[in-house]
Scaffold this motif. Structure first.
Motif, PDB file in Angstrom:
ATOM      1  N   ASP A 190     104.032  35.746 -32.697  1.00 52.33           N
ATOM      2  CA  ASP A 190     102.580  35.869 -32.640  1.00 52.33           C
ATOM      3  C   ASP A 190     101.959  35.881 -34.029  1.00 52.33           C
ATOM      4  OD1 ASP A 190     103.656  38.275 -33.300  1.00 52.33           O
ATOM      5  OD2 ASP A 190     102.302  39.471 -32.065  1.00 52.33           O
ATOM      6  N   ARG A 191     102.794  35.794 -35.082  1.00 49.98           N
ATOM      7  CA  ARG A 191     102.269  35.798 -36.454  1.00 49.98           C
ATOM      8  C   ARG A 191     102.261  34.384 -37.027  1.00 49.98           C
ATOM      9  NH1 ARG A 191     104.946  39.719 -40.421  1.00 49.98           N
ATOM     10  NH2 ARG A 191     103.240  38.944 -41.643  1.00 49.98           N
ATOM     11  N   LYS A 192     101.283  34.106 -37.858  1.00 49.29           N
ATOM     12  CA  LYS A 192     101.193  32.815 -38.545  1.00 49.29           C
ATOM     13  C   LYS A 192     101.515  33.034 -40.019  1.00 49.29           C
ATOM     14  CE  LYS A 192      97.723  30.736 -35.615  1.00 49.29           C
ATOM     15  NZ  LYS A 192      96.395  30.170 -35.546  1.00 49.29           N
ATOM     16  N   PHE A 193     102.401  32.186 -40.558  1.00 52.81           N
ATOM     17  CA  PHE A 193     102.774  32.255 -41.959  1.00 52.81           C
ATOM     18  C   PHE A 193     102.386  30.955 -42.638  1.00 52.81           C
ATOM     19  CE2 PHE A 193     105.696  35.200 -39.942  1.00 52.81           C
ATOM     20  CZ  PHE A 193     105.564  36.307 -40.761  1.00 52.81           C
ATOM     21  N   MET A 194     101.930  31.077 -43.835  1.00 56.14           N
ATOM     22  CA  MET A 194     101.547  29.897 -44.587  1.00 56.14           C
ATOM     23  C   MET A 194     102.748  29.421 -45.407  1.00 56.14           C
ATOM     24  SD  MET A 194      98.139  29.173 -46.273  1.00 56.14           S
ATOM     25  CE  MET A 194      97.721  29.220 -47.906  1.00 56.14           C
ATOM     26  N   GLN A 195     102.963  28.110 -45.431  1.00 56.03           N
ATOM     27  CA  GLN A 195     104.014  27.512 -46.245  1.00 56.03           C
ATOM     28  C   GLN A 195     103.442  27.273 -47.637  1.00 56.03           C
ATOM     29  OE1 GLN A 195     106.882  27.951 -44.149  1.00 56.03           O
ATOM     30  NE2 GLN A 195     107.483  26.097 -45.203  1.00 56.03           N
ATOM     31  N   VAL A 196     104.115  27.776 -48.645  1.00 63.90           N
ATOM     32  CA  VAL A 196     103.645  27.615 -50.022  1.00 63.90           C
ATOM     33  C   VAL A 196     104.769  27.083 -50.896  1.00 63.90           C
ATOM     34  CG1 VAL A 196     101.863  29.401 -49.882  1.00 63.90           C
ATOM     35  CG2 VAL A 196     104.174  30.022 -50.590  1.00 63.90           C
ATOM     36  N   SER A 197     104.371  26.410 -51.974  1.00 63.55           N
ATOM     37  CA  SER A 197     105.352  25.883 -52.927  1.00 63.55           C
ATOM     38  C   SER A 197     105.811  27.006 -53.852  1.00 63.55           C
ATOM     39  CB  SER A 197     104.716  24.766 -53.756  1.00 63.55           C
ATOM     40  OG  SER A 197     103.691  25.300 -54.564  1.00 63.55           O
ATOM     41  N   ALA A 198     106.829  26.721 -54.646  1.00 59.71           N
ATOM     42  CA  ALA A 198     107.320  27.709 -55.610  1.00 59.71           C
ATOM     43  C   ALA A 198     106.238  28.021 -56.640  1.00 59.71           C
ATOM     44  CB  ALA A 198     108.577  27.189 -56.301  1.00 59.71           C
ATOM     45  N   ARG A 199     105.403  27.058 -56.950  1.00 59.65           N
ATOM     46  CA  ARG A 199     104.326  27.286 -57.917  1.00 59.65           C
ATOM     47  C   ARG A 199     103.322  28.301 -57.376  1.00 59.65           C
ATOM     48  NH1 ARG A 199      99.305  25.238 -58.523  1.00 59.65           N
ATOM     49  NH2 ARG A 199      99.610  23.713 -56.875  1.00 59.65           N
ATOM     50  N   ILE A 200     102.924  28.127 -56.115  1.00 62.26           N
ATOM     51  CA  ILE A 200     101.969  29.056 -55.495  1.00 62.26           C
ATOM     52  C   ILE A 200     102.634  30.420 -55.287  1.00 62.26           C
ATOM     53  CG2 ILE A 200     100.532  29.474 -53.463  1.00 62.26           C
ATOM     54  CD1 ILE A 200      99.557  27.132 -55.156  1.00 62.26           C
ATOM     55  N   LEU A 201     103.882  30.415 -54.856  1.00 61.13           N
ATOM     56  CA  LEU A 201     104.626  31.656 -54.642  1.00 61.13           C
ATOM     57  C   LEU A 201     104.761  32.441 -55.954  1.00 61.13           C
ATOM     58  CD1 LEU A 201     106.172  33.212 -52.436  1.00 61.13           C
ATOM     59  CD2 LEU A 201     108.199  31.912 -53.057  1.00 61.13           C
ATOM     60  N   GLY A 202     105.018  31.734 -57.041  1.00 61.64           N
ATOM     61  CA  GLY A 202     105.201  32.389 -58.336  1.00 61.64           C
ATOM     62  C   GLY A 202     103.926  32.982 -58.898  1.00 61.64           C
ATOM     63  N   ARG A 203     102.775  32.451 -58.487  1.00 56.43           N
ATOM     64  CA  ARG A 203     101.491  32.958 -58.998  1.00 56.43           C
ATOM     65  C   ARG A 203     101.331  34.456 -58.760  1.00 56.43           C
ATOM     66  NH1 ARG A 203      96.638  29.400 -56.867  1.00 56.43           N
ATOM     67  NH2 ARG A 203      97.577  27.470 -57.526  1.00 56.43           N
ATOM     68  N   ASP A 204     101.791  34.920 -57.593  1.00 51.19           N
ATOM     69  CA  ASP A 204     101.657  36.351 -57.260  1.00 51.19           C
ATOM     70  C   ASP A 204     102.449  37.243 -58.216  1.00 51.19           C
ATOM     71  OD1 ASP A 204     100.038  35.642 -55.165  1.00 51.19           O
ATOM     72  OD2 ASP A 204     101.620  35.811 -53.642  1.00 51.19           O
ATOM     73  N   TYR A 205     103.456  36.660 -58.878  1.00 54.39           N
ATOM     74  CA  TYR A 205     104.298  37.434 -59.798  1.00 54.39           C
ATOM     75  C   TYR A 205     104.027  37.069 -61.261  1.00 54.39           C
ATOM     76  CZ  TYR A 205     106.741  38.117 -55.405  1.00 54.39           C
ATOM     77  OH  TYR A 205     107.045  38.414 -54.097  1.00 54.39           O
ATOM     78  N   GLY A 206     103.071  36.180 -61.480  1.00 54.73           N
ATOM     79  CA  GLY A 206     102.767  35.742 -62.847  1.00 54.73           C
ATOM     80  C   GLY A 206     103.818  34.794 -63.399  1.00 54.73           C
ATOM     81  N   LEU A 207     104.482  34.046 -62.505  1.00 56.31           N
ATOM     82  CA  LEU A 207     105.557  33.145 -62.910  1.00 56.31           C
ATOM     83  C   LEU A 207     105.123  31.687 -62.741  1.00 56.31           C
ATOM     84  CD1 LEU A 207     108.492  34.963 -61.074  1.00 56.31           C
ATOM     85  CD2 LEU A 207     108.014  35.017 -63.520  1.00 56.31           C
ATOM     86  N   THR A 208     105.690  30.815 -63.577  1.00 56.67           N
ATOM     87  CA  THR A 208     105.480  29.377 -63.420  1.00 56.67           C
ATOM     88  C   THR A 208     106.393  28.880 -62.308  1.00 56.67           C
ATOM     89  OG1 THR A 208     107.227  28.765 -64.962  1.00 56.67           O
ATOM     90  CG2 THR A 208     105.012  29.126 -65.895  1.00 56.67           C
TER      91      THR A 208
END
Length: 197
Positions: A7-25
């Motif tokens: 019942d949950r929806k998850f968004m697919q993100v690239s490593a670039r978008i995923l890394g943004r949350d941690y301040g990573l390239t």
């Protein structure tokens, strides 16, 4: 891209978008995913591990219709469920370690590129010097050949003069007795005519 799990929806993100949350390239985030066991391989050639199958989606692309390889590009995009953040264990120490490794790899790549450029420049300059030396040798050989031809012309002219003198001298040597006898006969004939007449 949105993926639904239950019942949950998850968004697919690239490593670039995923890394943004941690301040990573993107490069740094991919390195974190390798260290955490979700990716394997090296920069530019990663693949998903068994552990990442429930979080990752890969899609292959091809551009081109044939001909040269540069017109036929193949590449794979990789995206991750946003839910992967729940299983990632990213500490400040890991971030520091990954940043240091990426910086070292980048420095090594730059050094290799600089060495390759320096070698290419050195090879080019050596080739230019060799071509210039060959040009100078060819010019020198042409000048020497021209000088030799001129000397041969001078020698040939001198040879013609000397040959002419020899031929004339030989001709005079052979003709002189005949001219003498002709002259002598003419004198005698002229004396005889004077005495008769």
């Amino acid at each position: 891209m949105i993926k639904q799990k239950g019942d949950r929806k998850f968004m697919q993100v690239s490593a670039r978008i995923l890394g943004r949350d941690y301040g990573l390239t993107a490069e740094e985030m991919n390195r974190v995913l390798v260290k955490q066991g979700f990716l394997q391989g090296r920069s530019g050639d990663y693949s998903v591990t068994q552990k990442a199958l429930q979080y990752a989606a890969e899609k292959d692309f091809h551009r081109g219709t044939g001909g040269y390889a540069s017109y036929n590009r193949y590449w794979t995009t990789r995206t991750f469920d946003d839910s992967i953040k729940n299983v990632l264990n990213i500490s400040s120490e890991l971030i520091s370690e990954v940043r240091r490794e990426v910086a070292e790899d980048r420095a090594a790549r730059y050094a290799a590129q600089a060495a390759a450029r320096a070698k290419a420049n050195s090879d080019f300059l050596a080739k230019q010097a060799a071509e210039k030396a060959m040009e100078k040798a060819a010019e020198r050989a042409a000048l020497e050949t021209e000088e030799l031809i001129n000397k041969c012309k001078v020698v040939g002219k001198a040879g013609l003069v000397i040959g002419g003198v020899i031929i004339i001298g030989y001709g005079i040597y052979k003709v002189t007795p005949k001219v003498k006898s002709w002259w002598y006969e003419r004198k005698l004939t002229s004396k005889n005519e004077d005495t008769i007449g």
